[in-house]
Design an enzyme around this catalytic site. Structure first.
Site, PDB file in Angstrom:
ATOM      1  N   ARG A  13      12.195   9.927   7.779  1.00 26.03           N
ATOM      2  CA  ARG A  13      13.363  10.750   6.942  1.00 26.03           C
ATOM      3  C   ARG A  13      13.648  12.678   7.374  1.00 26.03           C
ATOM      4  O   ARG A  13      14.113  12.858   6.661  1.00 26.03           O
ATOM      5  CB  ARG A  13      13.088  10.777   5.678  1.00 26.03           C
ATOM      6  CG  ARG A  13      13.723  11.071   4.471  1.00 26.03           C
ATOM      7  CD  ARG A  13      14.010  10.646   3.002  1.00 26.03           C
ATOM      8  NE  ARG A  13      13.128  11.006   2.783  1.00 26.03           N
ATOM      9  CZ  ARG A  13      11.428  10.401   1.651  1.00 26.03           C
ATOM     10  NH1 ARG A  13      12.943   9.863   0.480  1.00 26.03           N
ATOM     11  NH2 ARG A  13      10.662  10.511   1.164  1.00 26.03           N
ATOM     12  N   LYS A  73      15.652  16.397   2.468  1.00 21.30           N
ATOM     13  CA  LYS A  73      14.500  16.936   1.616  1.00 21.30           C
ATOM     14  C   LYS A  73      13.932  18.285   2.257  1.00 21.30           C
ATOM     15  O   LYS A  73      13.255  18.659   2.934  1.00 21.30           O
ATOM     16  CB  LYS A  73      13.868  15.917   1.834  1.00 21.30           C
ATOM     17  CG  LYS A  73      12.502  15.625   0.997  1.00 21.30           C
ATOM     18  CD  LYS A  73      11.455  14.869   1.148  1.00 21.30           C
ATOM     19  CE  LYS A  73      10.473  14.469  -0.125  1.00 21.30           C
ATOM     20  NZ  LYS A  73      10.991  15.153  -1.539  1.00 21.30           N
ATOM     21  N   GLU A  76      21.029  10.811  -9.484  1.00 17.43           N
ATOM     22  CA  GLU A  76      18.884  10.742  -9.509  1.00 17.43           C
ATOM     23  C   GLU A  76      18.585  11.694 -10.669  1.00 17.43           C
ATOM     24  O   GLU A  76      19.034  12.612 -11.488  1.00 17.43           O
ATOM     25  CB  GLU A  76      18.074  10.761  -8.270  1.00 17.43           C
ATOM     26  CG  GLU A  76      18.391  12.016  -7.815  1.00 17.43           C
ATOM     27  CD  GLU A  76      17.975  12.262  -6.032  1.00 17.43           C
ATOM     28  OE1 GLU A  76      16.837  11.566  -6.225  1.00 17.43           O
ATOM     29  OE2 GLU A  76      18.504  13.000  -5.382  1.00 17.43           O
TER      30      GLU A  76
HETATM   31  N1  PLP Z   1      14.612  12.012  -5.274  1.00 20.18           N
HETATM   32  C1  PLP Z   1      13.658  13.188  -4.669  1.00 20.18           C
HETATM   33  C2  PLP Z   1      15.051  14.354  -5.535  1.00 20.18           C
HETATM   34  C3  PLP Z   1      12.958  13.380  -4.280  1.00 20.18           C
HETATM   35  O1  PLP Z   1      11.943  14.534  -4.478  1.00 20.18           O
HETATM   36  C4  PLP Z   1      11.891  12.488  -3.720  1.00 20.18           C
HETATM   37  C5  PLP Z   1      10.643  12.645  -3.419  1.00 20.18           C
HETATM   38  O2  PLP Z   1       9.919  12.250  -2.266  1.00 20.18           O
HETATM   39  C6  PLP Z   1      12.622  11.116  -4.368  1.00 20.18           C
HETATM   40  C7  PLP Z   1      13.734  10.978  -4.935  1.00 20.18           C
HETATM   41  C8  PLP Z   1      11.481   9.426  -3.992  1.00 20.18           C
HETATM   42  O3  PLP Z   1      11.425   8.917  -2.806  1.00 20.18           O
HETATM   43  P1  PLP Z   1      10.349   8.914  -2.464  1.00 20.18           P
HETATM   44  O4  PLP Z   1      10.413   7.269  -2.928  1.00 20.18           O
HETATM   45  O5  PLP Z   1      10.634   8.454  -0.656  1.00 20.18           O
HETATM   46  O6  PLP Z   1       8.862   9.333  -2.613  1.00 20.18           O
HETATM   47  C1  COI Z   2       8.033  13.257  -3.363  1.00 16.40           C
HETATM   48  O1  COI Z   2       7.225  12.125  -4.773  1.00 16.40           O
HETATM   49  O2  COI Z   2       6.905  13.568  -3.202  1.00 16.40           O
HETATM   50  C2  COI Z   2       8.347  14.734  -4.070  1.00 16.40           C
HETATM   51  O3  COI Z   2       8.685  14.811  -3.289  1.00 16.40           O
HETATM   52  C3  COI Z   2       8.485  14.817  -5.502  1.00 16.40           C
HETATM   53  C4  COI Z   2       7.884  15.879  -5.609  1.00 16.40           C
HETATM   54  C5  COI Z   2       6.800  16.383  -6.022  1.00 16.40           C
HETATM   55  C6  COI Z   2       8.891  16.661  -5.412  1.00 16.40           C
END
Ligand code: PLP
Ligand code: COI
Length: 340
Positions: A80, A182, A218
Site C-alpha cells: 500500500r 494513504k 469511511e
Molecule cells: N481508513 C483510513 C482513512 C485510515 O487512516 C486507516 C488506517 O490506516 C484505515 C482506513 C484502516 O486501514 P488499515 O486497516 O490498513 O489500518
Molecule cells: C492507522 O490505523 O494506522 C492509521 O493510520 C489511522 C490513524 C492513526 C490516522
C-alpha cells in the site's frame, strides 16, 4: 526498564530509543540505519512541506503469550505504501527494505512492545517524504523513508465500548482523487470535520461518497462495516476510500470463521436500519463498535450505545486472537520478529 502503565495507554506519541532512516538520491536508496534522533533535518523547499508529497503507513507489533512478537500482514502495508508513493510520484520502497526496517525497529525497541494481556501494542509508523531543494510543483529530488514506533492503547476512547459518530457534510476525498492512497492531504482535509465532530462529543466523522452523498464511505481514520439481522457483513466498496488491511481481513474472517455472508458493496446512509451492529475498523481502531450515528436530525442506534454486539465481539476476538498468536492465522498473515 520502562515505567509505562501499559494498561492505561491511549494513542499518543511516546519517544522510543530507535528509528530507521534511509535516504533516496540520484535514483538509489541508501542502506539506511537506526538512529536515536527523532527530528528530521530537511530543506525549506521540501515538497512534503509545500505540496503534501508524502505518504505513510500504520501497523502494529503484538506480544505473544510465549514472549515472542508478531507483525500482522506487514507485506500488505509495504504494497500500500508503494501504491501511495506511485500516486504521488515518489520512488518505490523495496518490500525487503520495508520489512527489514520494521523488524529492526521492533527488535531495537523491544522493551517497548507491551506485555501480552495488557491489550496494548507497539504501533509502527513508516513514513516516506519528498525533501531537498525545490520550489515548483514537481516531484522532489530526494526522499526520506523512516520508521518509528511507540506503544499505544485504544485509538477511540471507548476501546470495545461503543462510541457515537456523525455523518459529515464535508468530503474527505474526491471521486478520482487520492482517497485510496494513504497520503497526508486526506488527513489534513479531515482535521476541521474531525474537530467539529469532537466539539459535539462524537468520536469521529463518517464521510459519504463525494459524488452523490448518499453512501457511507469511511471514518476519517478507519473503514466502516455493518452487520445485518440476517448475518451479512457489509463494508463499503469505493475507489475513494483507503483499502483497509483490517477490513479485508475481517471480510475473510466474517465468512470463514463466523459463517457470515461477507459483502463489499453500497451502504446507503438512509438505510442504516438494515444493520443491527456496526463498527469502525483499522490498525489503530482495531474494531471500534459504533453505538449510534447522527445523520442530520436523525440519530440511529445500532445494537446498543453501551454494549458491544455479539458478532462484532466475535470478530474482535478472532482478529485479535490471530494478531496476538492465540488463534491459528490464515497462511501468510503473521510474521515473527526475531528478537535476538
Ligand atoms: N481508513 C483510513 C482513512 C485510515 O487512516 C486507516 C488506517 O490506516 C484505515 C482506513 C484502516 O486501514 P488499515 O486497516 O490498513 O489500518
Ligand atoms: C492507522 O490505523 O494506522 C492509521 O493510520 C489511522 C490513524 C492513526 C490516522
Amino acid at each position: 526498564m520502562t515505567t509505562i502503565d501499559w494498561s492505561n495507554l491511549g494513542f499518543s506519541y511516546i519517544k522510543t530509543p530507535w528509528r530507521f532512516l534511509a535516504t533516496w538520491k540520484d535514483g538509489e536508496w541508501s542502506q539506511g540505519e537506526l538512529t536515536e534522533d527523532n527530528y528530521l533535518h530537511i530543506h525549506e523547499g521540501s515538497t512534503a512541506l509545500h505540496y503534501g508529497q508524502q505518504c505513510f503507513e500504520g501497523l502494529k507489533a503484538y506480544r505473544r503469550k510465549d514472549g515472542g512478537v508478531n507483525l500482522f500482514r506487514p507485506d500488505e502495508n509495504s504494497k500500500r505504501l508503494n501504491h501511495s508513493a506511485y500516486r504521488l510520484r515518489m520512488p518505490q520502497v523495496p518490500e525487503e527494505m520495508f520489512l527489514a526496517a520494521v523488524k529492526q525497529v521492533v527488535k531495537a525497541n523491544q522493551e517497548f512492545v507491551p506485555p501480552y494481556g495488557s491489550g496494548a501494542t507497539l504501533y509502527l509508523r513508516p513514513l516516506l517524504i519528498g525533501v531537498g531543494e525545490n520550489i515548483g510543483v514537481s516531484p522532489a529530488p530526494e526522499y526520506i523513508f523512516t520508521v518509528f514506533c511507540m506503544p499505544v492503547g485504544p485509538y477511540f476512547k471507548g476501546g470495545l465500548a461503543p462510541t457515537n459518530f456523525i455523518v459529515s457534510d464535508y468530503d474527505r476525498a474526491a471521486p478520482n482523487g487520492t482517497g485510496a492512497a494513504k497520503v497526508g492531504g486526506n488527513y489534513a482535509a479531515s482535521l476541521l470535520p474531525g474537530f467539529e465532530a469532537h466539539e459535539r462529543a462524537f468520536s469521529d466523522c463518517i464521510y459519504l461518497d463525494p459524488e452523490t452523498h448518499t453512501k457511507i464511505e469511511e471514518v476519517g481514520s478507519a473503514n466502516f462495516f455493518g452487520i445485518t439481522g440476517d448475518d451479512q457483513f457489509i463494508t463499503p466498496k469505493s475507489p475513494s476510500i483507503l483499502p483497509s488491511i483490517t477490513k479485508y481481513s475481517l471480510l475473510y474472517l466474517a465468512e470463514h470463521a463466523l459463517g457470515l455472508t461477507a459483502i463489499e458493496g453500497d451502504v446507503f446512509v438512509d438505510e442504516l436500519d438494515h444493520f443491527v451492529e456496526a463498527g469502525a475498523c483499522g490498525t489503530a481502531a482495531v474494531i471500534s463498535p459504533i453505538g449510534g450515528i447522527q445523520n442530520g436530525d436523525d440519530f440511529h442506534v445500532f445494537f446498543s450505545e453501551t454494549e458491544v454486539g455479539p458478532k462484532t465481539k466475535a470478530l474482535y476476538d478472532q482478529l485479535t486472537g490471530i494478531q496476538f498468536g492465540d488463534i491459528d492465522a490464515p497462511e501468510g498473515w503473521i510474521f515473527d520478529v526475531a528478537l535476538d
